[in-house]
Design a protein around this motif. Structure first.
Motif, PDB file in Angstrom:
ATOM      1  N   UNK A   1       0.854  -1.194   0.000  1.00 11.26           N
ATOM      2  CA  UNK A   1       0.000   0.000   0.000  1.00 11.26           C
ATOM      3  C   UNK A   1       0.886   1.238   0.000  1.00 11.26           C
ATOM      4  N   UNK A   2       0.634   2.131  -0.919  1.00 13.50           N
ATOM      5  CA  UNK A   2       1.370   3.396  -0.962  1.00 13.50           C
ATOM      6  C   UNK A   2       0.521   4.583  -0.542  1.00 13.50           C
ATOM      7  N   UNK A   3      -0.806   4.438  -0.627  1.00 15.81           N
ATOM      8  CA  UNK A   3      -1.666   5.572  -0.284  1.00 15.81           C
ATOM      9  C   UNK A   3      -3.094   5.084  -0.080  1.00 15.81           C
ATOM     10  N   UNK A   4      -3.755   5.621   0.940  1.00 15.83           N
ATOM     11  CA  UNK A   4      -5.186   5.410   1.129  1.00 15.83           C
ATOM     12  C   UNK A   4      -5.900   6.606   0.505  1.00 15.83           C
ATOM     13  N   UNK A   5      -6.496   6.382  -0.650  1.00 17.73           N
ATOM     14  CA  UNK A   5      -7.066   7.491  -1.419  1.00 17.73           C
ATOM     15  C   UNK A   5      -8.375   8.003  -0.847  1.00 17.73           C
ATOM     16  N   UNK A   6      -9.255   7.088  -0.413  1.00 16.34           N
ATOM     17  CA  UNK A   6     -10.580   7.542   0.008  1.00 16.34           C
ATOM     18  C   UNK A   6     -11.227   6.493   0.902  1.00 16.34           C
ATOM     19  N   UNK A   7     -11.942   6.982   1.925  1.00 19.97           N
ATOM     20  CA  UNK A   7     -12.790   6.144   2.773  1.00 19.97           C
ATOM     21  C   UNK A   7     -14.200   6.700   2.663  1.00 19.97           C
ATOM     22  N   UNK A   8     -15.041   5.994   1.929  1.00 17.32           N
ATOM     23  CA  UNK A   8     -16.420   6.438   1.726  1.00 17.32           C
ATOM     24  C   UNK A   8     -17.282   5.814   2.814  1.00 17.32           C
ATOM     25  N   UNK A   9     -17.583   6.598   3.849  1.00 14.87           N
ATOM     26  CA  UNK A   9     -18.355   6.071   4.981  1.00 14.87           C
ATOM     27  C   UNK A   9     -19.820   5.834   4.628  1.00 14.87           C
ATOM     28  N   UNK A  10     -20.284   6.403   3.533  1.00 15.43           N
ATOM     29  CA  UNK A  10     -21.680   6.220   3.141  1.00 15.43           C
ATOM     30  C   UNK A  10     -21.895   4.871   2.456  1.00 15.43           C
ATOM     31  N   UNK A  11     -20.992   4.510   1.551  1.00 20.15           N
ATOM     32  CA  UNK A  11     -21.121   3.253   0.806  1.00 20.15           C
ATOM     33  C   UNK A  11     -20.267   2.124   1.387  1.00 20.15           C
ATOM     34  N   UNK A  12     -19.348   2.454   2.287  1.00 19.46           N
ATOM     35  CA  UNK A  12     -18.447   1.444   2.822  1.00 19.46           C
ATOM     36  C   UNK A  12     -17.353   1.042   1.853  1.00 19.46           C
ATOM     37  N   UNK A  13     -17.023   1.913   0.925  1.00 21.60           N
ATOM     38  CA  UNK A  13     -15.988   1.630  -0.070  1.00 21.60           C
ATOM     39  C   UNK A  13     -14.659   2.222   0.380  1.00 21.60           C
ATOM     40  N   UNK A  14     -13.601   1.445   0.176  1.00 27.41           N
ATOM     41  CA  UNK A  14     -12.252   1.864   0.536  1.00 27.41           C
ATOM     42  C   UNK A  14     -11.389   1.808  -0.713  1.00 27.41           C
ATOM     43  N   UNK A  15     -10.729   2.918  -1.050  1.00 22.71           N
ATOM     44  CA  UNK A  15      -9.904   3.002  -2.251  1.00 22.71           C
ATOM     45  C   UNK A  15      -8.441   3.080  -1.847  1.00 22.71           C
ATOM     46  N   UNK A  16      -7.645   2.146  -2.370  1.00 26.26           N
ATOM     47  CA  UNK A  16      -6.235   2.024  -2.009  1.00 26.26           C
ATOM     48  C   UNK A  16      -5.397   2.054  -3.273  1.00 26.26           C
ATOM     49  N   UNK A  17      -4.294   2.762  -3.210  1.00 30.61           N
ATOM     50  CA  UNK A  17      -3.328   2.780  -4.309  1.00 30.61           C
ATOM     51  C   UNK A  17      -2.080   2.025  -3.867  1.00 30.61           C
ATOM     52  N   UNK A  18      -1.550   1.173  -4.736  1.00 30.09           N
ATOM     53  CA  UNK A  18      -0.361   0.418  -4.362  1.00 30.09           C
ATOM     54  C   UNK A  18       0.078  -0.545  -5.443  1.00 30.09           C
ATOM     55  N   UNK A  19       0.803  -1.570  -5.024  1.00 26.50           N
ATOM     56  CA  UNK A  19       1.367  -2.558  -5.950  1.00 26.50           C
ATOM     57  C   UNK A  19       0.856  -3.941  -5.578  1.00 26.50           C
ATOM     58  N   UNK A  20       0.263  -4.617  -6.543  1.00 26.17           N
ATOM     59  CA  UNK A  20      -0.256  -5.965  -6.385  1.00 26.17           C
ATOM     60  C   UNK A  20       0.852  -6.929  -6.777  1.00 26.17           C
ATOM     61  N   UNK A  21       1.275  -7.804  -5.826  1.00 24.05           N
ATOM     62  CA  UNK A  21       2.435  -8.659  -6.046  1.00 24.05           C
ATOM     63  C   UNK A  21       2.073 -10.124  -5.881  1.00 24.05           C
ATOM     64  N   UNK A  22       2.612 -10.955  -6.788  1.00 27.12           N
ATOM     65  CA  UNK A  22       2.408 -12.402  -6.741  1.00 27.12           C
ATOM     66  C   UNK A  22       3.748 -13.093  -6.950  1.00 27.12           C
ATOM     67  N   UNK A  23       3.932 -14.225  -6.255  1.00 26.96           N
ATOM     68  CA  UNK A  23       5.128 -15.052  -6.406  1.00 26.96           C
ATOM     69  C   UNK A  23       4.716 -16.495  -6.638  1.00 26.96           C
ATOM     70  N   UNK A  24       5.372 -17.162  -7.574  1.00 30.80           N
ATOM     71  CA  UNK A  24       5.212 -18.603  -7.770  1.00 30.80           C
ATOM     72  C   UNK A  24       6.464 -19.143  -8.446  1.00 30.80           C
TER      73      UNK A  24
END
Length: 304
Positions: free
Chosen positions: A89-112
């Motif tokens: 996670x690099x930044x929490x963009x928005x917390x919408x308390x009305x809809x319960x939506x949380x917007x996060x900016x960052x890097x999605x990482x997978x290893x296999x």
């Protein structure tokens, strides 16, 4: 003029031709130096000379079946693929308390690990120590079908914000920059002293635990909490307190991931972190202005 040439040796060029020969030699030398400076020398090694050449050979349809998941096995019941997941996670963009939506900016990482993509590094006589695969060549490889169960929307960046890194032993690391909006449960019964959990639920779309195990980065296979599911630098907000504030870790924070197996035998990995409201901000910016407005409104009833 033939007599003069005979006296000087017969085959030697005349004196008037020497300047032209010198100019031609200088031009050829300059061109050779320019070509040598503008081109990379080919390495003295065994095997594919460049990562791109290796990728074309290793993922050729004649030797690589991208519809078949790793690991390689001659048995019918081969072991499951272990998929490690982490969100930086690099930044929490928005917390919408009305809809319960949380917007996060960052890097999605997978290893296999895909042994079919293993190669010899430079210490073993190979020509390189890593292979970087850009998005335009991802279609050549087997890719995991990991998805976010409580996803609302996901905005991906351009090709410059994503890559796949292959190590000599066939270990694969995929990283994508993304802006993710998820649906979270929020309880405002103790407002302004409310506390919440940001949760991202991850699973495989079509592979049950017999084919794929989903675990947090560095975690153990199976149910339980382990590894590092979310990592982040120090986050800050005028409204919210994050783990680096609550736990006193100014350099950032890391939270484990929790795995449970669903009724239909799928690994459900929950990546989460806790955040709390700054009650002082709410009191100063919301509660006191509302009380003052109410007080001024009621004064009209007492004015004669």
């Amino acid at each position: 003029r033939p007599a003069v040439m005979h006296k000087r040796g017969g085959n030697s060029p005349p004196a008037w031709a020497w300047p032209a020969f010198l100019r031609l030699a200088l031009l050829l030398l300059r061109a050779a130096l320019r070509d040598a400076a503008g081109s990379c020398p080919m390495p003295t090694c065994v095997g594919p000379r460049t990562p791109k050449e290796f990728l074309e050979l290793a993922t050729s349809p004649s030797v690589y079946d991208k519809s078949s998941r790793p690991p390689c096995s001659t048995q019918i019941d081969k072991p499951p693929t272990v998929m490690e997941v982490q969100l930086r996670v690099t930044q929490l963009n928005d917390v919408n308390t009305k809809t319960g939506h949380l917007t996060i900016n960052g890097y999605w990482r997978l290893w296999w690990k895909d042994e079919r993509l293993a190669f010899s590094n430079t210490s073993e006589g190979g020509c390189f120590d890593k292979v970087i695969v850009m998005r335009e060549d991802w279609h050549r490889m087997w890719l995991p079908d990991v998805f976010i169960n409580n996803l609302v929307s996901r905005d991906m960046t351009s090709d410059f914000g994503s890559l796949i890194h292959i190590s000599p032993d066939g270990s694969v690391w995929m990283s994508e920059q993304a802006c993710i909006t998820v649906k979270c449960t929020m309880d405002f019964g103790r407002l302004p002293f409310d506390k919440h959990n940001a949760e991202i639920v991850v699973s495989s779309f079509r592979h049950s635990i017999s084919d794929m195990r989903v675990v947090p980065r560095g975690g153990s296979v199976g149910e339980g909490s382990s590894g590092a599911g979310i990592v982040a630098p120090a986050l800050s907000s005028a409204v919210w307190l994050f783990p680096n504030d609550l736990e006193g870790t100014p350099d950032g924070f890391s939270t484990p991931g929790a795995v449970v197996v669903s009724e239909d035998d799928f690994d459900m990995l929950t990546l989460s972190f806790r955040y709390e409201r700054k009650e002082r901000y709410f009191v100063l910016q919301v509660a006191i202005p509302c009380m003052m407005f109410l007080f001024v409104s009621y004064i009209a009833f007492f004015v004669d």
